[in-house]
Design a protein around this motif. Structure first.
Motif, mmCIF file in Angstrom:
data_model
loop_
_atom_site.group_PDB
_atom_site.id
_atom_site.type_symbol
_atom_site.label_atom_id
_atom_site.label_comp_id
_atom_site.label_asym_id
_atom_site.label_seq_id
_atom_site.Cartn_x
_atom_site.Cartn_y
_atom_site.Cartn_z
ATOM 1 N N LEU A 261 -75.947 -71.238 -102.554
ATOM 2 C CA LEU A 261 -74.346 -71.368 -103.444
ATOM 3 C C LEU A 261 -74.503 -72.888 -103.187
ATOM 4 N N ALA A 262 -74.987 -73.508 -101.950
ATOM 5 C CA ALA A 262 -75.172 -75.150 -101.268
ATOM 6 C C ALA A 262 -75.802 -75.560 -103.043
ATOM 7 N N TYR A 263 -77.231 -74.901 -102.827
ATOM 8 C CA TYR A 263 -78.277 -75.918 -103.877
ATOM 9 C C TYR A 263 -77.761 -75.300 -105.172
ATOM 10 N N LEU A 264 -77.247 -74.344 -105.336
ATOM 11 C CA LEU A 264 -76.873 -73.968 -107.113
ATOM 12 C C LEU A 264 -75.608 -74.661 -107.645
ATOM 13 N N GLY A 265 -74.965 -75.108 -106.310
ATOM 14 C CA GLY A 265 -73.559 -76.192 -106.662
ATOM 15 C C GLY A 265 -74.045 -77.373 -106.739
ATOM 16 N N TYR A 266 -75.224 -77.978 -106.064
ATOM 17 C CA TYR A 266 -75.846 -79.001 -106.073
ATOM 18 C C TYR A 266 -76.523 -79.346 -107.593
ATOM 19 N N LEU A 267 -77.201 -78.101 -107.654
ATOM 20 C CA LEU A 267 -77.644 -78.165 -108.954
ATOM 21 C C LEU A 267 -76.837 -78.789 -110.516
ATOM 22 N N LEU A 268 -75.773 -78.619 -110.023
ATOM 23 C CA LEU A 268 -74.672 -78.091 -111.326
ATOM 24 C C LEU A 268 -74.124 -79.550 -110.708
ATOM 25 N N ALA A 269 -73.734 -80.072 -109.559
ATOM 26 C CA ALA A 269 -72.800 -81.198 -108.999
ATOM 27 C C ALA A 269 -73.773 -82.015 -110.365
ATOM 28 N N THR A 270 -75.751 -82.005 -109.771
ATOM 29 C CA THR A 270 -76.497 -83.084 -110.541
ATOM 30 C C THR A 270 -76.449 -82.804 -112.020
ATOM 31 N N ILE A 271 -76.604 -82.183 -112.982
ATOM 32 C CA ILE A 271 -76.235 -81.405 -113.851
ATOM 33 C C ILE A 271 -75.079 -82.665 -114.716
ATOM 34 N N GLY A 272 -74.422 -82.213 -113.610
ATOM 35 C CA GLY A 272 -72.674 -83.007 -114.061
ATOM 36 C C GLY A 272 -72.470 -84.818 -114.291
ATOM 37 N N LEU A 273 -73.084 -84.447 -113.637
ATOM 38 C CA LEU A 273 -73.245 -86.842 -112.993
ATOM 39 C C LEU A 273 -74.210 -87.575 -113.852
ATOM 40 N N GLY A 274 -75.124 -86.394 -114.284
ATOM 41 C CA GLY A 274 -76.239 -86.654 -115.126
ATOM 42 C C GLY A 274 -75.913 -87.175 -116.500
ATOM 43 N N THR A 275 -75.527 -85.954 -116.564
ATOM 44 C CA THR A 275 -74.672 -86.378 -117.926
ATOM 45 C C THR A 275 -73.573 -87.591 -118.387
ATOM 46 N N ARG A 276 -72.903 -86.919 -117.682
ATOM 47 C CA ARG A 276 -71.731 -88.316 -117.558
ATOM 48 C C ARG A 276 -72.566 -89.967 -117.407
ATOM 49 N N TRP A 277 -73.307 -89.843 -116.333
ATOM 50 C CA TRP A 277 -74.105 -91.203 -116.420
ATOM 51 C C TRP A 277 -74.473 -91.608 -117.668
ATOM 52 N N ALA A 278 -76.070 -90.400 -118.709
ATOM 53 C CA ALA A 278 -76.488 -90.649 -119.404
ATOM 54 C C ALA A 278 -74.672 -91.089 -121.099
ATOM 55 N N ALA A 279 -73.476 -90.366 -120.603
ATOM 56 C CA ALA A 279 -72.257 -90.783 -121.507
ATOM 57 C C ALA A 279 -72.107 -91.551 -121.918
ATOM 58 N N GLN A 280 -72.172 -92.233 -120.559
ATOM 59 C CA GLN A 280 -71.369 -93.807 -120.402
ATOM 60 C C GLN A 280 -72.700 -94.939 -120.128
ATOM 61 N N GLY A 281 -73.633 -94.809 -119.794
ATOM 62 C CA GLY A 281 -74.492 -95.703 -119.907
ATOM 63 C C GLY A 281 -74.589 -96.542 -118.569
ATOM 64 N N TYR A 282 -73.539 -95.659 -117.302
ATOM 65 C CA TYR A 282 -73.702 -96.564 -116.051
ATOM 66 C C TYR A 282 -74.025 -95.391 -114.959
ATOM 67 N N TRP A 283 -73.485 -96.285 -113.695
ATOM 68 C CA TRP A 283 -73.159 -94.897 -112.650
ATOM 69 C C TRP A 283 -72.325 -94.485 -112.667
ATOM 70 N N PRO A 284 -71.389 -93.391 -112.452
ATOM 71 C CA PRO A 284 -70.061 -93.123 -112.528
ATOM 72 C C PRO A 284 -70.110 -93.105 -110.848
ATOM 73 N N VAL A 285 -69.577 -93.648 -111.015
ATOM 74 C CA VAL A 285 -68.844 -94.273 -109.866
ATOM 75 C C VAL A 285 -67.741 -95.413 -109.541
ATOM 76 N N ALA A 286 -67.081 -95.798 -110.683
ATOM 77 C CA ALA A 286 -66.232 -96.921 -111.187
ATOM 78 C C ALA A 286 -65.379 -96.862 -110.664
ATOM 79 N N ASN A 287 -64.297 -94.963 -111.130
ATOM 80 C CA ASN A 287 -62.969 -94.871 -110.810
ATOM 81 C C ASN A 287 -62.990 -94.298 -109.922
#
Lengths: 386, 527
Positions: free
Chosen positions: A73-99
């Protein structure tokens, strides 16, 4: 794919990963409390080789299955979190760490990255429960406190448009993640040894834990004054009340423990054999995780100072965030000194490890609320803290 | 009758012998120099020599660190200006830091000799008892002559990435092997570098200077840097981009520096928020883009005179009104919602002292990206004459178009339709305004150097764990040509993982010994 679609995919994946982590936590706790396998003795062969730990004589499959499911479950959750942050990065064009929405999620992702590597290296899952509690606290704070923020993008401020954002914030996340792992190992040590029931250790560890819990609780129920709200004496009274309750709990708990110790003798467990070896390893792993993080937090301070000089023309301006990063570094410098130079081991170091991570949480999340409550100006507070 | 000497039990073959030694790094190999305890009570504590020794001890440094930690935490809960004034920039806080730095420096210098000797001046030859009295040790035997066993052991140690020193004496071999011994010096480097950093910061604060928010009108007059530099600074053009919601996106400021008070050569540089201009290199002057806005200048002409002339006026905006015939500017700034508003919490206006008139300017239209506001609102009013009286508006004109025109080679905006009040004609020129921070800090190279050294020290100490092995090889039976090997190891940190590594090394040595043995090693035969 449009920006909105990417953001919705991101939001869905992040929420899904949260709930999978929540289920994973249950399995990790069940794994820890399920019966241990029979302890193996330290084997020394005639050839001079040493078998440290040794294989269990009769593996308890239930415990193993629980652990394996938790890890899956940890790996599955981690995979989903990676996809979630990756798509957000792709959407906004910068690392999702700014707010304040993105940063805790990125932090929890980094903690999981470090933990999953550490789990393989440590060959044990007994720390998972503490890691999952931390990850759920952080990602839950972001997802449920800033629900609408999950599909909105904040424009990047001019000062943040720099490679230093990746260098400075990335390293901060990494160092804090090692401190989180150290804190989780320390908490596991305290729980497994029962050392938290020593009055001194209890007094030392209960405060930061209680403050962080009160902070998170306050954030969740909206009682803690946010940065956008006016300061009032009622709120100040609330904070004083919370501190008073904490103080009372500390005194009462300490007295209760002292009474039990006087009647029953020491409450901490006496570990032998494999358990003692495991505890010693927990102690050492905790130190090593923190020791890895110390040069990183030093680099964070320095890169932040250089970036501040570039953007704001001064290395240091006593901004609350800078001050708390300095407090974090100073605390962990003390931690390393008392261990290496004074030879502290075991429960005191574990208590310090927990305190240290509480400082990290205050520095990372709680500061925005302290700044809001006490009306302190800060250049570092996130743009969308409510 | 003396007690008989206790018979030492033989060591198991290559068994790791853990010794529970709380607070000690490695058995008898404890560092010669360590922080000294302040455990003497009474009048002896007050002796100057003891006080001096106490001040130089690590205990004092740790106590100072704790005190400063508490003070810094307390200061962080105060409003920032109060915290800085009452805590962080107070004399007593400086004194605490000075004490801490003095303590760290003296402690590091005092320890440096011991650390150096511990790392580089380590005796190789020891008596056999030394090899047994250790946290981690083991004993091996091999059916090989000592010379062959020594060669095999050296080969194994080198294969494990250990540096090897070998001394042969009286038919016996003494080996010292270590890893990352030079990294042990990192602790001294990092501590002294912290002192260097703080000293450099203090020097920079004393010898350097920083002028904040120096106002530069784009295409306007050059301003002097002052401080005896003889440099003039001018903004040739200044662009700021806004996001659709009106928040700033970035600034680009095209700057020119003219040497010798305007008579010397000129230098140009484009700066933005994260790209300052280090004029003269790292020892020179740094110019940072700090803020942005719009400067509005009033042009008011008295048409009743034979030759209409511009009238001088004041700006009432911040703390001190600015007056003169050089057209002081009213500063405007985007609110973030697409509109501009004069800077200043109170009345922000132009004021004509001769006519006792106030003129205000606002923009209420959304501002497109990279553009100045398209329309303006101009109000001419009579200020209150006494308490209780309100301002009397003489004329207000909304939606005045703002157009651009070229003036002195620079494009600027102007309210296209002047408004007339009596004999006076009012128009407003609008220019982009840049605010820069100009500083000079001679300590910057030393601060950067100290950063690098601190990191180097921390990484070398914490990422490259020092460990050391001693090996003793002696003939056990000259008739059969067998040897006995005593291996001792120590590590300062990560003792658990070192135990595993020690076992691996012992196994490696045994494999090499088997390879050179005439007869396979009879393990445990000589216990």
């Amino acid at each position: 794919m449009s920006q909105d679609q990417l953001l919705h995919i991101s939001s869905t994946c992040l929420f899904l990963s949260f709930w999978i982590y929540a289920i994973g936590l249950i399995f990790y706790i069940a794994h820890v409390i399920s019966p241990e396998a029979a302890p193996a003795t330290l084997g020394v062969s005639r050839g001079g080789t040493i078998a440290l730990g040794g294989a269990p004589a009769a593996p308890v499959m239930n415990r193993l299955r629980l652990g394996l499911t938790g890890t899956g479950l940890a790996y599955l959750g981690y995979l989903l979190a990676t996809i979630g942050l990756g798509t957000r990065w792709a959407a906004q064009g910068y690392w999702p760490v700014a707010n304040a929405f993105e940063a805790p999620l990125a932090f929890s992702w980094m903690i999981m990255t470090i933990y999953l590597i550490a789990e393989v290296r440590m060959r044990t899952r007994i720390v998972g429960w503490a890691i999952f509690l931390i990850v759920l606290g952080l990602s839950g704070y972001a997802l449920f406190n800033f629900g609408s923020g999950s599909t909105a993008i904040d424009p990047l401020k001019p000062a943040l448009q720099s490679n230093w954002l990746r260098i400075h914030v990335g390293m901060a996340m990494l160092s804090y993640s090692f401190f989180a792992l150290g804190g989780a190992l320390s908490a596991t040590y305290l729980v497994r040894t029962g050392a938290w029931r020593k009055p001194h250790t209890f007094s030392l560890a209960i405060w930061p834990v209680a403050i962080v819990l009160a902070l998170l609780l306050g954030i969740y129920i909206g009682r803690w004054p946010g940065s956008g709200e006016a300061f009032s004496f009622g709120k100040l009274a609330g904070i004083i009340g919370e501190v008073a309750v904490l103080l009372a709990l500390t005194v009462l708990g300490r007295r209760q423990l002292a009474q039990r110790i006087s009647s029953q003798g020491p409450l901490e467990l006496r570990a032998h054999g494999q358990e003692a070896d495991l505890l010693e390893q927990l102690d050492e792993w905790s130190y090593r995780a923190i020791a890895i993080g110390v040069p990183m937090i030093a680099f964070v301070l320095m890169s932040g100072a250089i970036w501040a000089q570039l953007a704001w023309s001064t290395f240091w301006s006593w901004d609350p965030k800078e001050v708390w990063a300095l407090i974090t570094f100073t605390f962990y410098a003390l931690y390393v000194h008392v261990r290496v130079q004074r030879g502290w081991r075991g429960a005191p170091m574990a208590a310090l490890g927990v305190v240290g991570f509480a400082i990290v949480v205050i520095s990372f999340l709680g500061l925005a609320y302290i700044v809001g409550t006490f009306k302190i100006f800060s250049l570092h507070t996130f743009g969308n803290v409510q | 009758m003396p007690h008989p000497r206790p018979v030492r039990e033989p060591l198991p073959v290559c068994a790791v012998v853990p010794r529970i030694s709380q607070g000690q790094d490695s058995g008898t190999e404890k560092m010669a120099v360590q922080g000294q305890r302040l455990s003497v009570s009474g009048a002896a504590l007050l002796r100057p020599a003891r006080i001096w020794r106490g001040l130089r001890s690590m205990t004092f440094a740790i106590i100072m660190l704790l005190v400063i930690l508490c003070v810094v935490i307390a200061g962080s809960f105060m409003p920032q200006d109060s915290g800085i004034r009452l805590v962080y920039e107070s004399r007593w806080f400086y004194a605490l830091n000075f004490l801490l730095m003095a303590s760290i420096a003296s402690c590091a210098i005092r320890r440096s000799k011991g650390v150096y000797r511990f790392s580089f001046r380590v005796p190789v030859v020891h008596r056999p008892e030394f090899y047994r009295a250790a946290d981690t040790s083991c004993q091996m035997t091999a059916t090989a002559f000592p010379e062959e066993a020594t060669r095999a052991a050296v080969k194994a140690l080198r294969a494990c990435h250990y540096r090897v020193e070998l001394v042969e004496r009286d038919g016996r071999s003494y080996i010292l092997a270590d890893r990352f011994r030079a990294m042990r010096l990192g602790t001294i480097v990092s501590h002294l570098s912290i002192v260097l950093m703080v000293a450099a910061i203090a020097w920079g604060a004393i010898a350097g200077w920083l002028d904040r928010s120096v106002q530069l009108e784009a295409g306007g007059q050059a301003v002097s840097l002052g401080h005896g530099t003889g440099l003039l600074l001018r903004s040739d053009s200044f662009d700021f981009g806004l996001y659709p919601n009106g928040l700033p996106r970035n600034f680009h400021n095209n700057l020119t520096i003219i040497e010798n008070n305007g008579a010397g050569p000129t230098h140009h540089q484009l700066i933005d928020v994260n790209t300052p201009w280090y004029y003269g290199g790292i020892f020179g002057y740094d110019i940072h883009q700090a803020d942005y806005g719009v400067a509005a200048r009033l042009v008011v002409i008295d048409r009743s005179t034979a030759h209409p002339v511009p009238l001088s006026y004041c700006t009432i905006q911040l703390s001190t009104p600015q007056c003169g015939s050089q057209f002081p500017s009213l500063l405007m700034q985007p609110l973030g919602d697409g509109t501009y508003q004069p800077i200043g919490t109170g009345l922000s206006a132009f004021y004509l002292p001769d006519r006792d008139l106030a003129v205000t300017l606002t923009f209420r239209d959304a501002v497109p990206q990279d553009k100045l506001p398209p329309t303006a609102v101009l109000t001419v009013a009579k200020p209150p004459q006494h308490a209780g009286q309100t301002m009397r508006i003489l004329k207000e004109q909304v939606d005045i178009p703002v157009t651009t025109r070229t003036f002195n080679g620079q494009t600027e905006a102007v309210t296209a339709q002047p408004i007339d009040v009596g004999n006076l004609r009012f128009a407003i020129l609008i220019r982009r305004e840049a605010f820069v921070n100009i500083g000079h800090n001679p300590a910057v190279p030393f601060i950067f150097a100290s950063f690098g050294l601190i990191l180097f020290g921390l990484v070398s100490v914490l990422y490259f764990p020092f460990s050391r092995l001693w090996l003793y090889v002696a003939p056990s039976d000259s008739a059969t040509g067998s040897s006995v090997l005593l291996l001792r190891g120590s590590a300062e940190k990560s003792r658990q993982s070192f135990k595993r590594r020690f076992a691996d090394i012992a196994n490696r040595i045994q494999r090499e010994l088997r390879a050179v043995s005439a007869d396979p090693v009879t393990e445990g035969a000589h216990q």
